[in-house]
Motif scaffolding. Sequence first.
Motif, PDB file in Angstrom:
ATOM      1  N   THR A   1       0.840  -1.195   0.000  1.00  0.00           N
ATOM      2  CA  THR A   1       0.000   0.000   0.000  1.00  0.00           C
ATOM      3  C   THR A   1       0.872   1.242   0.000  1.00  0.00           C
ATOM      4  OG1 THR A   1      -0.110  -0.072   2.422  1.00  0.00           O
ATOM      5  CG2 THR A   1      -1.907  -1.133   1.209  1.00  0.00           C
ATOM      6  N   GLY A   2       0.264   2.401  -0.284  1.00  0.00           N
ATOM      7  CA  GLY A   2       0.983   3.668  -0.214  1.00  0.00           C
ATOM      8  C   GLY A   2       1.911   3.874  -1.398  1.00  0.00           C
ATOM      9  N   PRO A   3       2.843   4.819  -1.264  1.00  0.00           N
ATOM     10  CA  PRO A   3       3.722   5.177  -2.387  1.00  0.00           C
ATOM     11  C   PRO A   3       4.651   4.052  -2.823  1.00  0.00           C
ATOM     12  CG  PRO A   3       4.428   6.264  -0.367  1.00  0.00           C
ATOM     13  CD  PRO A   3       3.091   5.666  -0.084  1.00  0.00           C
ATOM     14  N   ASP A   4       4.893   3.060  -1.955  1.00  0.00           N
ATOM     15  CA  ASP A   4       5.782   1.950  -2.301  1.00  0.00           C
ATOM     16  C   ASP A   4       5.030   0.740  -2.847  1.00  0.00           C
ATOM     17  OD1 ASP A   4       8.073   3.311  -1.573  1.00  0.00           O
ATOM     18  OD2 ASP A   4       8.031   2.577   0.493  1.00  0.00           O
ATOM     19  N   ALA A   5       3.723   0.887  -3.106  1.00  0.00           N
ATOM     20  CA  ALA A   5       2.926  -0.261  -3.532  1.00  0.00           C
ATOM     21  C   ALA A   5       3.407  -0.837  -4.858  1.00  0.00           C
ATOM     22  CB  ALA A   5       1.454   0.134  -3.623  1.00  0.00           C
ATOM     23  N   ASN A   6       3.745   0.033  -5.814  1.00  0.00           N
ATOM     24  CA  ASN A   6       4.211  -0.467  -7.112  1.00  0.00           C
ATOM     25  C   ASN A   6       5.522  -1.229  -6.979  1.00  0.00           C
ATOM     26  OD1 ASN A   6       2.011   0.574  -8.481  1.00  0.00           O
ATOM     27  ND2 ASN A   6       3.043   2.497  -8.996  1.00  0.00           N
ATOM     28  N   LEU A   7       6.424  -0.732  -6.112  1.00  0.00           N
ATOM     29  CA  LEU A   7       7.667  -1.451  -5.860  1.00  0.00           C
ATOM     30  C   LEU A   7       7.380  -2.823  -5.275  1.00  0.00           C
ATOM     31  CD1 LEU A   7      10.028   1.218  -4.235  1.00  0.00           C
ATOM     32  CD2 LEU A   7      10.057   0.376  -6.571  1.00  0.00           C
ATOM     33  N   GLY A   8       6.483  -2.845  -4.302  1.00  0.00           N
ATOM     34  CA  GLY A   8       6.147  -4.112  -3.660  1.00  0.00           C
ATOM     35  C   GLY A   8       5.591  -5.121  -4.642  1.00  0.00           C
ATOM     36  N   LYS A   9       4.711  -4.660  -5.533  1.00  0.00           N
ATOM     37  CA  LYS A   9       4.114  -5.552  -6.522  1.00  0.00           C
ATOM     38  C   LYS A   9       5.178  -6.112  -7.456  1.00  0.00           C
ATOM     39  CE  LYS A   9       0.744  -5.557 -10.320  1.00  0.00           C
ATOM     40  NZ  LYS A   9      -0.197  -4.715 -11.110  1.00  0.00           N
TER      41      LYS A   9
ATOM     42  N   ALA B   1      13.449  16.340  -5.265  1.00  0.00           N
ATOM     43  CA  ALA B   1      12.343  16.554  -4.339  1.00  0.00           C
ATOM     44  C   ALA B   1      11.383  15.380  -4.434  1.00  0.00           C
ATOM     45  CB  ALA B   1      11.624  17.865  -4.685  1.00  0.00           C
ATOM     46  N   PRO B   2      10.435  15.284  -3.497  1.00  0.00           N
ATOM     47  CA  PRO B   2       9.381  14.270  -3.614  1.00  0.00           C
ATOM     48  C   PRO B   2       8.516  14.515  -4.849  1.00  0.00           C
ATOM     49  CG  PRO B   2       9.511  15.122  -1.372  1.00  0.00           C
ATOM     50  CD  PRO B   2      10.365  16.016  -2.223  1.00  0.00           C
ATOM     51  N   LEU B   3       7.642  13.564  -5.133  1.00  0.00           N
ATOM     52  CA  LEU B   3       6.865  13.569  -6.371  1.00  0.00           C
ATOM     53  C   LEU B   3       6.053  14.845  -6.566  1.00  0.00           C
ATOM     54  CD1 LEU B   3       5.737  12.185  -8.884  1.00  0.00           C
ATOM     55  CD2 LEU B   3       4.070  11.030  -7.410  1.00  0.00           C
ATOM     56  N   GLU B   4       5.237  15.216  -5.604  1.00  0.00           N
ATOM     57  CA  GLU B   4       4.337  16.351  -5.800  1.00  0.00           C
ATOM     58  C   GLU B   4       5.102  17.644  -6.047  1.00  0.00           C
ATOM     59  OE1 GLU B   4       1.542  16.652  -2.633  1.00  0.00           O
ATOM     60  OE2 GLU B   4       0.588  14.717  -3.063  1.00  0.00           O
ATOM     61  N   ALA B   5       6.188  17.849  -5.310  1.00  0.00           N
ATOM     62  CA  ALA B   5       6.975  19.068  -5.494  1.00  0.00           C
ATOM     63  C   ALA B   5       7.636  19.086  -6.864  1.00  0.00           C
ATOM     64  CB  ALA B   5       8.026  19.181  -4.389  1.00  0.00           C
TER      65      ALA B   5
ATOM     66  N   SER C   1       7.339   6.217 -11.088  1.00  0.00           N
ATOM     67  CA  SER C   1       6.269   6.892 -10.344  1.00  0.00           C
ATOM     68  C   SER C   1       5.204   7.415 -11.300  1.00  0.00           C
ATOM     69  CB  SER C   1       6.852   8.060  -9.542  1.00  0.00           C
ATOM     70  OG  SER C   1       7.243   9.112 -10.426  1.00  0.00           O
ATOM     71  N   ASP C   2       4.223   8.132 -10.751  1.00  0.00           N
ATOM     72  CA  ASP C   2       3.145   8.722 -11.549  1.00  0.00           C
ATOM     73  C   ASP C   2       3.527  10.084 -12.131  1.00  0.00           C
ATOM     74  OD1 ASP C   2       1.342   6.688 -11.383  1.00  0.00           O
ATOM     75  OD2 ASP C   2       0.261   7.491  -9.662  1.00  0.00           O
ATOM     76  N   PHE C   3       4.820  10.416 -12.113  1.00  0.00           N
ATOM     77  CA  PHE C   3       5.230  11.727 -12.614  1.00  0.00           C
ATOM     78  C   PHE C   3       4.729  12.001 -14.032  1.00  0.00           C
ATOM     79  CE2 PHE C   3       8.117  14.406 -15.035  1.00  0.00           C
ATOM     80  CZ  PHE C   3       8.167  15.557 -14.256  1.00  0.00           C
ATOM     81  N   PRO C   4       4.878  11.096 -15.003  1.00  0.00           N
ATOM     82  CA  PRO C   4       4.421  11.417 -16.363  1.00  0.00           C
ATOM     83  C   PRO C   4       2.933  11.755 -16.418  1.00  0.00           C
ATOM     84  CG  PRO C   4       5.866   9.517 -16.409  1.00  0.00           C
ATOM     85  CD  PRO C   4       5.559   9.794 -14.965  1.00  0.00           C
ATOM     86  N   ARG C   5       2.133  11.012 -15.670  1.00  0.00           N
ATOM     87  CA  ARG C   5       0.686  11.266 -15.697  1.00  0.00           C
ATOM     88  C   ARG C   5       0.329  12.560 -14.986  1.00  0.00           C
ATOM     89  NH1 ARG C   5      -3.416  10.591 -12.247  1.00  0.00           N
ATOM     90  NH2 ARG C   5      -2.109   9.520 -10.700  1.00  0.00           N
ATOM     91  N   LEU C   6       0.938  12.777 -13.794  1.00  0.00           N
ATOM     92  CA  LEU C   6       0.588  13.956 -12.999  1.00  0.00           C
ATOM     93  C   LEU C   6       1.112  15.244 -13.631  1.00  0.00           C
ATOM     94  CD1 LEU C   6       1.291  12.532  -9.423  1.00  0.00           C
ATOM     95  CD2 LEU C   6      -0.934  12.869 -10.515  1.00  0.00           C
TER      96      LEU C   6
END
Length: 728
Positions: free
Chosen positions: A370-378, A561-565, A591-596
Amino acid sequence: MSEAMRPSDPLAVGGFRLLRRLGAGGMGVVYLGRSEAGALAAVKVIRAESAADEEFRVRFAREAELAGRVESPWVVRVLGADATAPEPWLATAFVAGPSLGEAVGEHGPLPPSAVRVLGTLLAEALGAVHDAGLVHRDVKPGNVLLAVNGPRLIDFGIARAADDTALTASGLVIGTPGFLAPEQARGEQAGPASDVFALGCVLAYAATGRTPFGSGTPDALLYRTVHDEPDLDGVSGELRAVLDACLAKDPRARPAPEELRARLAEDAPAAPSAWLPDPVARTVAERSAESLALPDIEPTVVDEPGDASRPRKRLTSRRRLLVAGGAVLLAGGASGAALWAAGRDTDHTGGEAKSAAEPTYVLGVQVTRTGPDANLGKACERAAQLAVAEHNAAAGSAFTVRTRVRDDDGTVDGATSVAHEFAADRDVFAVFGPTGEVSMRAASRVYAAANLTNVSSTTGQSDFFVSSPTVTFQTGAPHEAGGTAIALSALASGQVGRAGVVIDRAGGSIMHDQGNVVVTSWRQTLGAEVLPRVVAEDTDDGPAAVRELLSRGVQDFVYLAPLEATVRAAGQLARAGFTGPRWMSHLLYGSDFPRLAGAAGEGWYVVTPAVDPAVLRTKEATRFTAAWRARYGSTPEPYATEAYDSVRMVLREFARTVPSGGGRPARPALAARLQKATYHGVARTYAFSEYHQYAVTAQNMGSETYVHQVRGGRFRQVGPILPSQGNQ
């Protein structure tokens, strides 16, 4: 965690009957011993080859003599020593509790009231040390043990008399970076005020769960200690004022231990351990109870001569002991089973055993779902399943592997619980994971105590080796290497210009350490102008930093920086019409950077050892991509390749430790093999540095580190940094 005695171990040393091994290192072994009067002791015995150096014996004698000078209930007591014995030894009172580092790692920061009590008692301990004319020089969380009736300061291995410089070379830094005073970091002589600074660092760690000068390489820690202000966010009131005073750069401005004790003094607790939070108090109580349950001596375990595959026999049939707890020079750790919540456990055979007689072993897989590391975990979970299934299907494999997957929620408590479960199960031969830094920091301590090898492909902090120096390995490159990779990619692509570098401290020490490397490399190696800007935590100064750098006419932009920043910075640069090269932190790959970021994210670079094998033309990459597609119906996701390689490497080295005919290998054997292993994976070759991290070299930095660019709304692999060396 303790271990059974070995045939080569002595039965007794200096009047102490030896019961169990508490730990071992390059210099010798620490045993749990019992005196003729029944008192428990931690007995450190130095190997004869290590003691052959006469200067070493002098230092060892000084350690015993200096520690014996100190009289305080909060300093571990010396029970005996002999530096002239063929194998020198030192016995101290056994403390059956965890180290402060272990307690905070497992249960999180202590409440302010507990920190004040801890500080009061440790200040009293330092006062006794200084009254004896000594300077400890290595006050750190690992050298503070938590007993039922209060803390104990341990380890006088590098202590010295306050006026003694004979054994200290000029300019030599001795101690633990991150807990050294600025004067020690500069290689200057340490004094009593240096111990006060270190105590301030220890109390800051206890209050926040993090070291006040961050993490990273020793050089980075020493630099920040000298030049940066400590990170004390979350500490307030009088405790904050006391820590500020302890951490003053000028030794003359720091309080003396007696003054510090007076400022921190709290009323005595109603019960001996009432000052500790309940989870920590329970751990201390459990360790103490276990250490008192010692009616018999653990029998020595021996192997039948000439046949390593036969079951081991015991010399005598006696009641087993489990002695958990901290000891001098060791960070202890419990390994009791902690059952995970229903619905989160996943066990897979990965293929059936080829015969009923074929042994089956378990690979633990610790991920965050879950959370921001969910894709890594999967990605890591899928990679482990594929690697194990291929192992089980391969002709000639002598054993079957099952995977047991556990979700640790990405929290300290979750990671600790999962680690305890795996550590307690003797069928688990290794753990792949954790996938996140927070989980890794908590779990690696437990695995260290249990001698259980764990390998993470997605973490990159450089200081896990401190708390787990033998069994924790990282196949992901150190985070600092990401800064070098950015500079090298700019050089290789001919995009070196006047660079603006924004380091957002909201991303933690990783961004700061990586940013320092970028700035230094850009300025000193590339010979180009660089304008660094730091965004403080809990501020909204990022846009102002971008505006200011644009006004200075920068040609390149590095935003760490983190994703949102980073997404916000991409939008700001796009609106300003900036089209020069732009780099983000390697942590944002996948991460979701390209989409966001949308159109504003087009053209941004990320440089990372993580590879997209689907675009490689090598035989192994093609085979792996096809196997992944057949099993999961898609091409491998980011970080899947490195996870797959890591599990395959673990399985290969484990196979070499399994006795012929089956049987359970000794847990430390796998770690010993991994430390020396070289493994050729899908897209890079894996070997470990002395700190058990992926060994970065000039060769693999150029040919096995990949440039990805956002194109068409997704990360697309451009190629290795140096294409001529690549495996495209």
